[in-house]
Design a protein around this motif. Structure first.
Motif, PDB file in Angstrom:
ATOM      1  N   GLN A 140       0.825  -1.209   0.000  1.00 20.30           N
ATOM      2  CA  GLN A 140       0.000   0.000   0.000  1.00 20.30           C
ATOM      3  C   GLN A 140       0.861   1.262   0.000  1.00 20.30           C
ATOM      4  O   GLN A 140       0.381   2.340  -0.328  1.00 20.30           O
ATOM      5  CB  GLN A 140      -0.938   0.011   1.216  1.00 20.30           C
ATOM      6  CG  GLN A 140      -1.971  -1.085   1.191  1.00 20.30           C
ATOM      7  CD  GLN A 140      -2.802  -1.072  -0.082  1.00 20.30           C
ATOM      8  OE1 GLN A 140      -3.308  -0.047  -0.480  1.00 20.30           O
ATOM      9  NE2 GLN A 140      -2.915  -2.217  -0.732  1.00 20.30           N
ATOM     10  N   GLN A 141       2.134   1.136   0.367  1.00 20.24           N
ATOM     11  CA  GLN A 141       3.039   2.276   0.391  1.00 20.24           C
ATOM     12  C   GLN A 141       3.766   2.462  -0.934  1.00 20.24           C
ATOM     13  O   GLN A 141       4.526   3.408  -1.092  1.00 20.24           O
ATOM     14  CB  GLN A 141       4.055   2.127   1.528  1.00 20.24           C
ATOM     15  CG  GLN A 141       3.399   2.162   2.894  1.00 20.24           C
ATOM     16  CD  GLN A 141       4.380   1.869   4.013  1.00 20.24           C
ATOM     17  OE1 GLN A 141       5.286   1.058   3.865  1.00 20.24           O
ATOM     18  NE2 GLN A 141       4.196   2.534   5.133  1.00 20.24           N
TER      19      GLN A 141
ATOM     20  N   HIS B  76       1.706  13.384  -7.098  1.00 21.56           N
ATOM     21  CA  HIS B  76       2.012  13.355  -5.667  1.00 21.56           C
ATOM     22  C   HIS B  76       3.146  14.332  -5.335  1.00 21.56           C
ATOM     23  O   HIS B  76       3.057  15.082  -4.361  1.00 21.56           O
ATOM     24  CB  HIS B  76       2.385  11.923  -5.260  1.00 21.56           C
ATOM     25  CG  HIS B  76       2.663  11.745  -3.807  1.00 21.56           C
ATOM     26  ND1 HIS B  76       1.678  11.810  -2.850  1.00 21.56           N
ATOM     27  CD2 HIS B  76       3.826  11.524  -3.140  1.00 21.56           C
ATOM     28  CE1 HIS B  76       2.218  11.618  -1.661  1.00 21.56           C
ATOM     29  NE2 HIS B  76       3.516  11.438  -1.804  1.00 21.56           N
TER      30      HIS B  76
ATOM     31  N   TYR C 290       8.912  11.168   4.903  1.00 21.81           N
ATOM     32  CA  TYR C 290       8.009  10.644   5.918  1.00 21.81           C
ATOM     33  C   TYR C 290       6.569  10.514   5.434  1.00 21.81           C
ATOM     34  O   TYR C 290       5.672  10.271   6.234  1.00 21.81           O
ATOM     35  CB  TYR C 290       8.057  11.528   7.167  1.00 21.81           C
ATOM     36  CG  TYR C 290       9.442  11.578   7.762  1.00 21.81           C
ATOM     37  CD1 TYR C 290      10.007  10.460   8.359  1.00 21.81           C
ATOM     38  CD2 TYR C 290      10.200  12.739   7.687  1.00 21.81           C
ATOM     39  CE1 TYR C 290      11.280  10.495   8.880  1.00 21.81           C
ATOM     40  CE2 TYR C 290      11.483  12.785   8.211  1.00 21.81           C
ATOM     41  CZ  TYR C 290      12.015  11.667   8.812  1.00 21.81           C
ATOM     42  OH  TYR C 290      13.280  11.703   9.323  1.00 21.81           O
ATOM     43  N   GLY C 291       6.338  10.663   4.145  1.00 22.35           N
ATOM     44  CA  GLY C 291       4.995  10.563   3.590  1.00 22.35           C
ATOM     45  C   GLY C 291       4.483   9.135   3.581  1.00 22.35           C
ATOM     46  O   GLY C 291       5.164   8.198   4.001  1.00 22.35           O
ATOM     47  N   GLU C 292       3.280   8.973   3.068  1.00 18.08           N
ATOM     48  CA  GLU C 292       2.635   7.657   3.079  1.00 18.08           C
ATOM     49  C   GLU C 292       3.199   6.712   2.023  1.00 18.08           C
ATOM     50  O   GLU C 292       2.982   5.508   2.097  1.00 18.08           O
ATOM     51  CB  GLU C 292       1.133   7.817   2.910  1.00 18.08           C
ATOM     52  CG  GLU C 292       0.744   8.600   1.674  1.00 18.08           C
ATOM     53  CD  GLU C 292      -0.714   9.025   1.684  1.00 18.08           C
ATOM     54  OE1 GLU C 292      -1.416   8.691   0.712  1.00 18.08           O
ATOM     55  OE2 GLU C 292      -1.131   9.667   2.635  1.00 18.08           O
ATOM     56  N   TRP C 293       3.905   7.225   1.034  1.00 15.37           N
ATOM     57  CA  TRP C 293       4.504   6.370   0.007  1.00 15.37           C
ATOM     58  C   TRP C 293       5.984   6.171   0.305  1.00 15.37           C
ATOM     59  O   TRP C 293       6.649   7.066   0.820  1.00 15.37           O
ATOM     60  CB  TRP C 293       4.371   7.001  -1.373  1.00 15.37           C
ATOM     61  CG  TRP C 293       2.971   7.083  -1.891  1.00 15.37           C
ATOM     62  CD1 TRP C 293       1.830   6.671  -1.270  1.00 15.37           C
ATOM     63  CD2 TRP C 293       2.561   7.635  -3.132  1.00 15.37           C
ATOM     64  NE1 TRP C 293       0.735   6.915  -2.050  1.00 15.37           N
ATOM     65  CE2 TRP C 293       1.159   7.516  -3.206  1.00 15.37           C
ATOM     66  CE3 TRP C 293       3.229   8.218  -4.191  1.00 15.37           C
ATOM     67  CZ2 TRP C 293       0.428   7.951  -4.291  1.00 15.37           C
ATOM     68  CZ3 TRP C 293       2.503   8.656  -5.274  1.00 15.37           C
ATOM     69  CH2 TRP C 293       1.117   8.512  -5.330  1.00 15.37           C
TER      70      TRP C 293
END
Length: 168
Positions: free
Chosen positions: A46-47, A64, A115-118
């Protein structure tokens, strides 16, 4: 000796049964471990950069990065989607972008990437200090202003889509 052979066979069978019971007890542990690894893989997947094709993944990565840049206060100058690359059984997509902004905006942007979600990597980063429209840095500094930074970077991510080995 029939009795001795029978006793030896029974002892050997008892040892085999004990060994099978130990393996059976470990089967539950192994299945738990497999389930844990599958869950961790699902979370990690999911990352990854969403997109079933390299083109979609590159577009999603570009959008993004643009969002992160806008949120950080960086001005986008140029954008270029780089060629995809195979990484094991996965595909890597990359975007090269040039921004203008100041040091705090750059720090916020890099923090968002890190530090983002991806799961993303900055594979190349170049920062230059330039005056606006060719004005020398000395003349801008003499006016008490700091010249904007020109930042060129390349951000890479692994795409979620079909692994490279499964495509035809």
């Amino acid at each position: 000796s029939y009795t001795a052979r029978l006793e030896a066979t029974i002892e050997r069978d008892l040892q085999r049964i004990a060994k099978m019971q130990r393996h059976q007890a470990r089967t539950d542990q192994v299945q738990e471990r497999v389930q844990t690894l599958e869950q961790r893989f699902s979370v990690a997947q999911q990352q990854l950069v969403p997109g079933e094709t390299p083109t979609l993944a590159a577009g999603n990565l570009q959008a993004h990065i643009q969002t992160l840049a806008d949120q950080s206060g960086l001005q986008i100058v140029t954008t270029q989607v780089m060629r995809e690359d195979t990484l094991g059984s996965f595909r890597k997509t990359a975007v090269q972008m040039t921004f203008r902004g100041d040091t705090p905006a750059l720090a916020n942007f890099l923090s968002g990437v890190e530090y983002g979600e991806w799961l993303l990597t900055v594979s190349r980063l170049e920062v230059r200090s330039m005056g606006r429209h060719g004005v020398s840095v000395r003349r801008v500094r003499s006016q008490g202003k700091r010249p904007p930074l020109t930042i060129t970077l390349e951000v890479e991510g692994i795409m979620q889509g079909i692994p490279a080995s499964n495509e035809q």
